[in-house]
Design a protein around this motif. Structure first.
Motif, PDB file in Angstrom:
ATOM      1  N   GLU A   5      62.028  82.164 107.993  1.00  0.00           N
ATOM      2  CA  GLU A   5      60.829  80.953 106.412  1.00  0.00           C
ATOM      3  C   GLU A   5      60.952  80.033 107.313  1.00  0.00           C
ATOM      4  O   GLU A   5      59.804  79.462 107.786  1.00  0.00           O
ATOM      5  N   HIS A   6      62.427  79.550 107.511  1.00  0.00           N
ATOM      6  CA  HIS A   6      61.746  77.903 108.160  1.00  0.00           C
ATOM      7  C   HIS A   6      61.423  78.111 109.780  1.00  0.00           C
ATOM      8  O   HIS A   6      60.437  77.540 110.223  1.00  0.00           O
ATOM      9  N   GLN A   7      61.704  78.862 110.672  1.00  0.00           N
ATOM     10  CA  GLN A   7      60.092  78.999 112.420  1.00  0.00           C
ATOM     11  C   GLN A   7      59.333  79.319 112.018  1.00  0.00           C
ATOM     12  O   GLN A   7      58.104  79.213 112.535  1.00  0.00           O
ATOM     13  N   LEU A   8      59.182  79.633 110.503  1.00  0.00           N
ATOM     14  CA  LEU A   8      57.259  80.893 110.444  1.00  0.00           C
ATOM     15  C   LEU A   8      56.278  79.232 110.138  1.00  0.00           C
ATOM     16  O   LEU A   8      54.713  78.721 109.757  1.00  0.00           O
ATOM     17  N   LYS A   9      57.020  78.206 109.183  1.00  0.00           N
ATOM     18  CA  LYS A   9      56.924  76.919 109.195  1.00  0.00           C
ATOM     19  C   LYS A   9      56.452  76.161 110.347  1.00  0.00           C
ATOM     20  O   LYS A   9      55.066  75.284 110.016  1.00  0.00           O
ATOM     21  N   ASN A  10      56.881  75.929 111.097  1.00  0.00           N
ATOM     22  CA  ASN A  10      56.353  75.090 112.166  1.00  0.00           C
ATOM     23  C   ASN A  10      56.828  76.381 113.700  1.00  0.00           C
ATOM     24  O   ASN A  10      57.748  76.560 115.097  1.00  0.00           O
ATOM     25  N   PHE A  64      46.220  70.460 121.142  1.00  0.00           N
ATOM     26  CA  PHE A  64      46.607  70.741 119.394  1.00  0.00           C
ATOM     27  C   PHE A  64      47.460  70.730 119.137  1.00  0.00           C
ATOM     28  O   PHE A  64      48.058  70.952 119.644  1.00  0.00           O
ATOM     29  N   TYR A  65      47.737  69.695 117.869  1.00  0.00           N
ATOM     30  CA  TYR A  65      48.680  69.949 117.108  1.00  0.00           C
ATOM     31  C   TYR A  65      48.723  70.710 116.142  1.00  0.00           C
ATOM     32  O   TYR A  65      48.092  71.177 115.597  1.00  0.00           O
ATOM     33  N   VAL A  66      49.558  71.798 115.991  1.00  0.00           N
ATOM     34  CA  VAL A  66      49.813  72.631 114.659  1.00  0.00           C
ATOM     35  C   VAL A  66      51.080  72.702 113.818  1.00  0.00           C
ATOM     36  O   VAL A  66      51.776  72.400 114.369  1.00  0.00           O
ATOM     37  N   SER A  67      50.031  72.239 113.226  1.00  0.00           N
ATOM     38  CA  SER A  67      51.012  72.434 111.427  1.00  0.00           C
ATOM     39  C   SER A  67      50.246  72.382 110.055  1.00  0.00           C
ATOM     40  O   SER A  67      49.403  72.848 110.321  1.00  0.00           O
ATOM     41  N   GLU A  68      51.379  72.838 109.026  1.00  0.00           N
ATOM     42  CA  GLU A  68      51.496  73.371 107.720  1.00  0.00           C
ATOM     43  C   GLU A  68      50.576  72.360 107.589  1.00  0.00           C
ATOM     44  O   GLU A  68      49.883  72.693 106.535  1.00  0.00           O
ATOM     45  N   CYS A  69      51.392  71.243 106.802  1.00  0.00           N
ATOM     46  CA  CYS A  69      51.180  70.356 105.530  1.00  0.00           C
ATOM     47  C   CYS A  69      51.015  69.207 106.493  1.00  0.00           C
ATOM     48  O   CYS A  69      51.078  67.761 106.276  1.00  0.00           O
ATOM     49  N   GLN A  70      51.888  68.349 107.357  1.00  0.00           N
ATOM     50  CA  GLN A  70      51.846  67.143 107.761  1.00  0.00           C
ATOM     51  C   GLN A  70      50.240  67.364 108.681  1.00  0.00           C
ATOM     52  O   GLN A  70      50.237  67.076 109.585  1.00  0.00           O
ATOM     53  N   THR A  71      50.234  64.975 108.541  1.00  0.00           N
ATOM     54  CA  THR A  71      49.396  65.323 109.153  1.00  0.00           C
ATOM     55  C   THR A  71      49.505  63.907 110.798  1.00  0.00           C
ATOM     56  O   THR A  71      50.319  63.406 110.449  1.00  0.00           O
ATOM     57  N   PRO A  72      49.363  64.813 111.701  1.00  0.00           N
ATOM     58  CA  PRO A  72      49.807  63.508 113.159  1.00  0.00           C
ATOM     59  C   PRO A  72      49.143  62.141 113.040  1.00  0.00           C
ATOM     60  O   PRO A  72      48.340  62.350 112.127  1.00  0.00           O
ATOM     61  N   ILE A  73      49.743  61.210 113.497  1.00  0.00           N
ATOM     62  CA  ILE A  73      49.524  59.814 113.705  1.00  0.00           C
ATOM     63  C   ILE A  73      49.276  59.964 115.326  1.00  0.00           C
ATOM     64  O   ILE A  73      50.137  60.075 116.252  1.00  0.00           O
ATOM     65  N   VAL A  74      47.866  59.174 115.055  1.00  0.00           N
ATOM     66  CA  VAL A  74      47.704  59.097 116.866  1.00  0.00           C
ATOM     67  C   VAL A  74      47.018  57.581 117.426  1.00  0.00           C
ATOM     68  O   VAL A  74      46.661  56.906 116.289  1.00  0.00           O
ATOM     69  N   ASP A  75      46.703  56.681 118.573  1.00  0.00           N
ATOM     70  CA  ASP A  75      47.102  55.740 118.974  1.00  0.00           C
ATOM     71  C   ASP A  75      45.147  55.977 118.775  1.00  0.00           C
ATOM     72  O   ASP A  75      44.513  56.309 119.708  1.00  0.00           O
ATOM     73  N   GLU A  76      44.048  55.821 118.273  1.00  0.00           N
ATOM     74  CA  GLU A  76      42.350  55.679 118.335  1.00  0.00           C
ATOM     75  C   GLU A  76      41.855  55.009 118.855  1.00  0.00           C
ATOM     76  O   GLU A  76      40.530  55.199 119.621  1.00  0.00           O
ATOM     77  N   SER A  77      42.361  54.068 119.474  1.00  0.00           N
ATOM     78  CA  SER A  77      41.836  53.392 120.729  1.00  0.00           C
ATOM     79  C   SER A  77      41.561  54.248 122.232  1.00  0.00           C
ATOM     80  O   SER A  77      41.073  54.110 122.844  1.00  0.00           O
ATOM     81  N   LYS A  78      42.854  55.376 122.140  1.00  0.00           N
ATOM     82  CA  LYS A  78      42.730  56.389 123.353  1.00  0.00           C
ATOM     83  C   LYS A  78      42.697  57.294 122.875  1.00  0.00           C
ATOM     84  O   LYS A  78      42.276  58.424 124.385  1.00  0.00           O
TER      85      LYS A  78
END
Length: 228
Positions: A5-10, A64-78
């Motif tokens: 169950e934990h593996q399938l979340k990520n 691609f970042y692959v995530s269930e519900c988290q939103t990645p943070i990126v450097d929008e200048s790059k």
């Protein structure tokens, strides 16, 4: 061992820490596949994704970042978000009995180019030529031509993902994909692992997956980032 169950979340994360460890690129706690293998990355701590993204894009134009519900943070200048794919995860409950009438072939690396061409014809965007190395690929041939495939992608000691299910447009609606998915699923069960798959929300194929015994379990989203 982390339970299923934990593996399938990520799933990307745990694949890179188990079966696919040799393909892992670890950037301070953010995990990516070698860009020649698969364009996927995974994380637990989104505060680390901006720096990791910048570093990874030194060797790749996008990922691609692959995530269930988290939103990645990126450097929008790059980095910029090209699109977000709203996806879902499906896990086998009980496999429906499917009669296999086609000759299904386990494909070796001599078919890498044909697999790549067929996937990009039908479903461009995810597949790299060396994605073939991630697991077994099965195919159906007609008149000497590879016309339908179903492969395996992310996997750990506990699960294997069915992926790259594509059929040439000239051979659809003949039940080829159905037989390939069932055959592949049986092979995963014989390996004593849980079959899973991912798809886009609203994909018409979801009804087929359900008929084969898969059930929707959670969201699983793909964030496509590209170098500015």
């Amino acid at each position: 061992m982390i339970d299923l169950e934990h593996q399938l979340k990520n799933p990307v994360w745990y694949s890179l820490n188990e079966t696919h460890k040799k393909y892992a690129v670890d950037l301070d706690g953010v995990q990516f596949y070698n860009p020649e293998i698969c364009p996927f990355g995974a994380f637990f701590d989104e505060t680390k994704t901006a720096k990791a993204s910048n570093t990874y894009l030194e060797t790749s134009e996008d990922f691609f970042y692959v995530s269930e519900c988290q939103t990645p943070i990126v450097d929008e200048s790059k980095v910029f978000l090209e699109r977000k794919v709203n996806g879902c995860q499906m896990v086998l409950n009980t496999l429906t009995d499917v009669q296999i009438t086609e000759e299904i072939v386990l494909l070796d690396d001599t078919f890498m180019d044909e697999i790549y061409d067929l996937v990009w014809l039908v479903m461009p965007g995810y597949y790299k030529k060396r994605t073939f190395e991630m697991g077994n690929y099965y195919g159906i041939f007609k008149h000497g031509k590879l016309v339908s495939i179903a492969g395996q992608r992310m996997q750990t000691h506990l699960f294997i993902e069915v992926s790259a299910v594509v059929t040439h447009p000239d051979y659809t609606r003949k039940g080829l994909a159905k037989q390939l998915i069932a055959y592949n699923t049986k092979a995963i069960l014989k390996a004593h692992k849980t079959p899973i798959l991912h798809t886009n929300k609203g994909n018409v194929a979801i009804s087929l997956y359900k008929k084969l015994g898969y059930e929707l379990t959670r969201d699983m989203n793909w964030w496509l980032y590209r170098k500015k």
